[in-house]
Design a protein around this motif. Structure first.
Motif, PDB file in Angstrom:
ATOM      1  N   GLU A   1       0.820  -1.208   0.000  1.00  0.00           N
ATOM      2  CA  GLU A   1       0.000   0.000   0.000  1.00  0.00           C
ATOM      3  C   GLU A   1       0.854   1.259   0.000  1.00  0.00           C
ATOM      4  O   GLU A   1       0.555   2.245  -0.693  1.00  0.00           O
ATOM      5  N   ALA A   2       1.939   1.244   0.776  1.00  0.00           N
ATOM      6  CA  ALA A   2       2.832   2.405   0.808  1.00  0.00           C
ATOM      7  C   ALA A   2       3.547   2.589  -0.533  1.00  0.00           C
ATOM      8  O   ALA A   2       3.715   3.731  -1.005  1.00  0.00           O
ATOM      9  N   ALA A   3       3.940   1.490  -1.158  1.00  0.00           N
ATOM     10  CA  ALA A   3       4.590   1.595  -2.461  1.00  0.00           C
ATOM     11  C   ALA A   3       3.628   2.139  -3.507  1.00  0.00           C
ATOM     12  O   ALA A   3       3.994   2.984  -4.340  1.00  0.00           O
ATOM     13  N   PHE A   4       2.365   1.693  -3.466  1.00  0.00           N
ATOM     14  CA  PHE A   4       1.389   2.199  -4.426  1.00  0.00           C
ATOM     15  C   PHE A   4       1.086   3.682  -4.164  1.00  0.00           C
ATOM     16  O   PHE A   4       0.873   4.468  -5.099  1.00  0.00           O
ATOM     17  N   ALA A   5       1.064   4.071  -2.883  1.00  0.00           N
ATOM     18  CA  ALA A   5       0.859   5.481  -2.550  1.00  0.00           C
ATOM     19  C   ALA A   5       2.017   6.344  -3.085  1.00  0.00           C
ATOM     20  O   ALA A   5       1.803   7.470  -3.560  1.00  0.00           O
ATOM     21  N   GLN A   6       3.226   5.827  -3.023  1.00  0.00           N
ATOM     22  CA  GLN A   6       4.372   6.562  -3.575  1.00  0.00           C
ATOM     23  C   GLN A   6       4.250   6.705  -5.080  1.00  0.00           C
ATOM     24  O   GLN A   6       4.524   7.789  -5.642  1.00  0.00           O
ATOM     25  N   VAL A   7       3.863   5.637  -5.777  1.00  0.00           N
ATOM     26  CA  VAL A   7       3.679   5.718  -7.224  1.00  0.00           C
ATOM     27  C   VAL A   7       2.572   6.714  -7.573  1.00  0.00           C
ATOM     28  O   VAL A   7       2.687   7.493  -8.532  1.00  0.00           O
ATOM     29  N   THR A   8       1.485   6.702  -6.797  1.00  0.00           N
ATOM     30  CA  THR A   8       0.394   7.646  -7.042  1.00  0.00           C
ATOM     31  C   THR A   8       0.851   9.087  -6.845  1.00  0.00           C
ATOM     32  O   THR A   8       0.518   9.984  -7.635  1.00  0.00           O
ATOM     33  N   TYR A   9       1.616   9.316  -5.783  1.00  0.00           N
ATOM     34  CA  TYR A   9       2.136  10.664  -5.542  1.00  0.00           C
ATOM     35  C   TYR A   9       3.095  11.093  -6.660  1.00  0.00           C
ATOM     36  O   TYR A   9       3.103  12.260  -7.076  1.00  0.00           O
ATOM     37  N   GLY A  10       3.886  10.166  -7.175  1.00  0.00           N
ATOM     38  CA  GLY A  10       4.758  10.476  -8.307  1.00  0.00           C
ATOM     39  C   GLY A  10       3.973  10.805  -9.567  1.00  0.00           C
ATOM     40  O   GLY A  10       4.354  11.694 -10.339  1.00  0.00           O
ATOM     41  N   ALA A  11       2.858  10.100  -9.787  1.00  0.00           N
ATOM     42  CA  ALA A  11       2.023  10.391 -10.949  1.00  0.00           C
ATOM     43  C   ALA A  11       1.391  11.776 -10.833  1.00  0.00           C
ATOM     44  O   ALA A  11       1.306  12.530 -11.818  1.00  0.00           O
ATOM     45  N   VAL A  12       0.948  12.126  -9.625  1.00  0.00           N
ATOM     46  CA  VAL A  12       0.382  13.463  -9.419  1.00  0.00           C
ATOM     47  C   VAL A  12       1.448  14.541  -9.649  1.00  0.00           C
ATOM     48  O   VAL A  12       1.184  15.598 -10.247  1.00  0.00           O
ATOM     49  N   THR A  13       2.656  14.306  -9.177  1.00  0.00           N
ATOM     50  CA  THR A  13       3.751  15.270  -9.374  1.00  0.00           C
ATOM     51  C   THR A  13       4.085  15.437 -10.851  1.00  0.00           C
ATOM     52  O   THR A  13       4.305  16.561 -11.329  1.00  0.00           O
ATOM     53  N   ALA A  14       4.134  14.334 -11.599  1.00  0.00           N
ATOM     54  CA  ALA A  14       4.394  14.431 -13.037  1.00  0.00           C
ATOM     55  C   ALA A  14       3.285  15.204 -13.753  1.00  0.00           C
ATOM     56  O   ALA A  14       3.554  15.989 -14.674  1.00  0.00           O
ATOM     57  N   SER A  15       2.035  15.002 -13.337  1.00  0.00           N
ATOM     58  CA  SER A  15       0.922  15.762 -13.930  1.00  0.00           C
ATOM     59  C   SER A  15       1.045  17.251 -13.606  1.00  0.00           C
ATOM     60  O   SER A  15       0.775  18.109 -14.455  1.00  0.00           O
ATOM     61  N   PHE A  16       1.462  17.552 -12.379  1.00  0.00           N
ATOM     62  CA  PHE A  16       1.659  18.957 -11.999  1.00  0.00           C
ATOM     63  C   PHE A  16       2.759  19.615 -12.845  1.00  0.00           C
ATOM     64  O   PHE A  16       2.608  20.757 -13.303  1.00  0.00           O
ATOM     65  N   LEU A  17       3.850  18.910 -13.060  1.00  0.00           N
ATOM     66  CA  LEU A  17       4.947  19.461 -13.857  1.00  0.00           C
ATOM     67  C   LEU A  17       4.539  19.659 -15.315  1.00  0.00           C
ATOM     68  O   LEU A  17       4.968  20.607 -15.974  1.00  0.00           O
ATOM     69  N   GLY A  18       3.685  18.752 -15.832  1.00  0.00           N
ATOM     70  CA  GLY A  18       3.194  18.955 -17.193  1.00  0.00           C
ATOM     71  C   GLY A  18       2.253  20.134 -17.300  1.00  0.00           C
ATOM     72  O   GLY A  18       2.322  20.917 -18.260  1.00  0.00           O
ATOM     73  N   GLY A  19       1.381  20.313 -16.311  1.00  0.00           N
ATOM     74  CA  GLY A  19       0.481  21.464 -16.328  1.00  0.00           C
ATOM     75  C   GLY A  19       1.206  22.780 -16.114  1.00  0.00           C
ATOM     76  O   GLY A  19       0.743  23.836 -16.573  1.00  0.00           O
ATOM     77  N   MET A  20       2.355  22.755 -15.427  1.00  0.00           N
ATOM     78  CA  MET A  20       3.136  23.973 -15.231  1.00  0.00           C
ATOM     79  C   MET A  20       3.625  24.541 -16.564  1.00  0.00           C
ATOM     80  O   MET A  20       3.795  25.751 -16.712  1.00  0.00           O
ATOM     81  N   ARG A  21       3.806  23.682 -17.530  1.00  0.00           N
ATOM     82  CA  ARG A  21       4.218  24.150 -18.856  1.00  0.00           C
ATOM     83  C   ARG A  21       3.105  24.966 -19.513  1.00  0.00           C
ATOM     84  O   ARG A  21       3.368  25.947 -20.205  1.00  0.00           O
ATOM     85  N   TRP A  22       1.866  24.567 -19.313  1.00  0.00           N
ATOM     86  CA  TRP A  22       0.743  25.352 -19.816  1.00  0.00           C
ATOM     87  C   TRP A  22       0.717  26.726 -19.138  1.00  0.00           C
ATOM     88  O   TRP A  22       0.508  27.745 -19.799  1.00  0.00           O
ATOM     89  N   GLY A  23       0.911  26.743 -17.836  1.00  0.00           N
ATOM     90  CA  GLY A  23       0.918  28.017 -17.127  1.00  0.00           C
ATOM     91  C   GLY A  23       2.045  28.935 -17.555  1.00  0.00           C
ATOM     92  O   GLY A  23       1.923  30.163 -17.446  1.00  0.00           O
ATOM     93  N   PHE A  24       3.130  28.373 -18.045  1.00  0.00           N
ATOM     94  CA  PHE A  24       4.246  29.196 -18.509  1.00  0.00           C
ATOM     95  C   PHE A  24       4.005  29.732 -19.915  1.00  0.00           C
ATOM     96  O   PHE A  24       4.466  30.825 -20.256  1.00  0.00           O
ATOM     97  N   ALA A  25       3.302  28.991 -20.745  1.00  0.00           N
ATOM     98  CA  ALA A  25       3.136  29.378 -22.146  1.00  0.00           C
ATOM     99  C   ALA A  25       1.911  30.250 -22.396  1.00  0.00           C
ATOM    100  O   ALA A  25       1.853  30.934 -23.421  1.00  0.00           O
ATOM    101  N   LEU A  26       0.926  30.254 -21.498  1.00  0.00           N
ATOM    102  CA  LEU A  26      -0.324  30.976 -21.762  1.00  0.00           C
ATOM    103  C   LEU A  26      -0.252  32.483 -21.559  1.00  0.00           C
ATOM    104  O   LEU A  26      -0.946  33.214 -22.265  1.00  0.00           O
ATOM    105  N   PRO A  27       0.527  33.039 -20.626  1.00  0.00           N
ATOM    106  CA  PRO A  27       0.553  34.502 -20.474  1.00  0.00           C
ATOM    107  C   PRO A  27       0.999  35.217 -21.750  1.00  0.00           C
ATOM    108  O   PRO A  27       1.757  34.677 -22.556  1.00  0.00           O
ATOM    109  N   GLU A  28       0.524  36.465 -21.917  1.00  0.00           N
ATOM    110  CA  GLU A  28       0.815  37.206 -23.149  1.00  0.00           C
ATOM    111  C   GLU A  28       2.291  37.556 -23.276  1.00  0.00           C
ATOM    112  O   GLU A  28       2.846  37.534 -24.367  1.00  0.00           O
ATOM    113  N   ASN A  29       2.940  37.911 -22.200  1.00  0.00           N
ATOM    114  CA  ASN A  29       4.344  38.324 -22.245  1.00  0.00           C
ATOM    115  C   ASN A  29       5.317  37.163 -22.079  1.00  0.00           C
ATOM    116  O   ASN A  29       6.507  37.393 -21.869  1.00  0.00           O
ATOM    117  N   SER A  30       4.849  35.947 -22.169  1.00  0.00           N
ATOM    118  CA  SER A  30       5.722  34.789 -21.971  1.00  0.00           C
ATOM    119  C   SER A  30       6.591  34.568 -23.210  1.00  0.00           C
ATOM    120  O   SER A  30       6.140  34.740 -24.354  1.00  0.00           O
TER     121      SER A  30
END
Length: 253
Positions: A127-156
């Protein structure tokens, strides 16, 4: 050089004697003839001394120096590095804002805590190992969405084109695929792949990020990947030890 000068002077004086002899016979000892003769001699002597063929040694040395030295235009000049660029190259984790630094370090605790706890207790917890994998998947999704936040502003500096936005969706897709695996090993390896791709995007494809952020991303990704691999290593070792213990119990019985 001196024989040449003597020869020129001798020929000139001999010509002067031949040309001035008839004048002396005609004019006699007239003072006017002597004065004109002296002026004519001075003019010829000055013309001989000012001959262009007899250049001073300084002129030749200057020409040789100009021949052996290259023009300043052809010399490569290294442009001086601006102070802003030099300051960017000197940036480190000490220059990172405190909230970004502390939140990033705190986000690494769940990754490190899982394999450390299992190694200390000597027990593998699925269960702890699966929780770690889940947390890693959430972190990877956050890092991918951060790219959208960087590219969307007008002055970016990054444009919201197909390349930038599509690259931002790849880490979440890999993270979602990792959660579909029933085996924790396959899921952990998929999460490591998603984190590596997100790191490549942030470091190589988006250079306008600050240097301290790139350093933070590299170290954070290394810690996350090593933690997931450490969990898999602990799983293999403890599972192997559990199989050996069961086999010993069966043999004794």
């Amino acid at each position: 050089m001196f024989p040449l000068i003597q020869r020129c002077c001798f020929n000139t004086s001999f010509r002067l004697q031949k040309l001035t002899a008839p004048r002396l016979l005609l004019c006699g000892r007239n003072e006017t003839a002597w004065s004109s003769l002296s002026l004519w001699l001075q003019r010829d002597v000055c013309h001989l001394t000012r001959s262009p063929s007899l250049k001073p040694a300084s002129v030749y040395s200057a020409q040789l120096q100009a021949f052996h030295t290259s023009h300043p235009v052809f010399k490569k000049k290294t442009p001086p590095e601006s102070e802003a660029e030099a300051q960017k190259h000197k940036e480190s984790l000490k220059d990172a804002p405190k909230p970004a630094l502390y939140l990033s370090l705190g986000g690494l605790i769940p990754f490190v805590a899982v394999p450390l706890a299992m190694a200390i207790q000597g027990t593998y917890y699925p269960e702890a190992a699966f929780a770690q994998v889940t947390y890693g998947a959430v972190t990877a999704s956050f890092l991918g969405g951060m790219r959208w936040g960087f590219a969307l502003p007008e002055n970016s500096p990054a444009k919201p084109d197909w390349l930038n936005l599509a690259n931002g969706t790849i880490p979440p897709l890999l993270a979602w695929q990792a959660l579909l695996f029933r085996d924790v090993t396959q899921g952990a390896l998929m999460v490591v792949m998603a984190l590596g791709i997100a790191l490549h995007y942030d470091v190589a494809l988006l250079p306008p990020y600050p240097r301290w952020f790139k350093i933070l991303r590299v170290w954070g990704t290394v810690v996350m990947a090593l933690s997931l691999l450490a969990t898999l290593t602990v799983k293999l070792i403890l599972e192997e030890q559990g199989r050996e213990g069961k086999s010993k119990l069966q043999n004794r019985s």
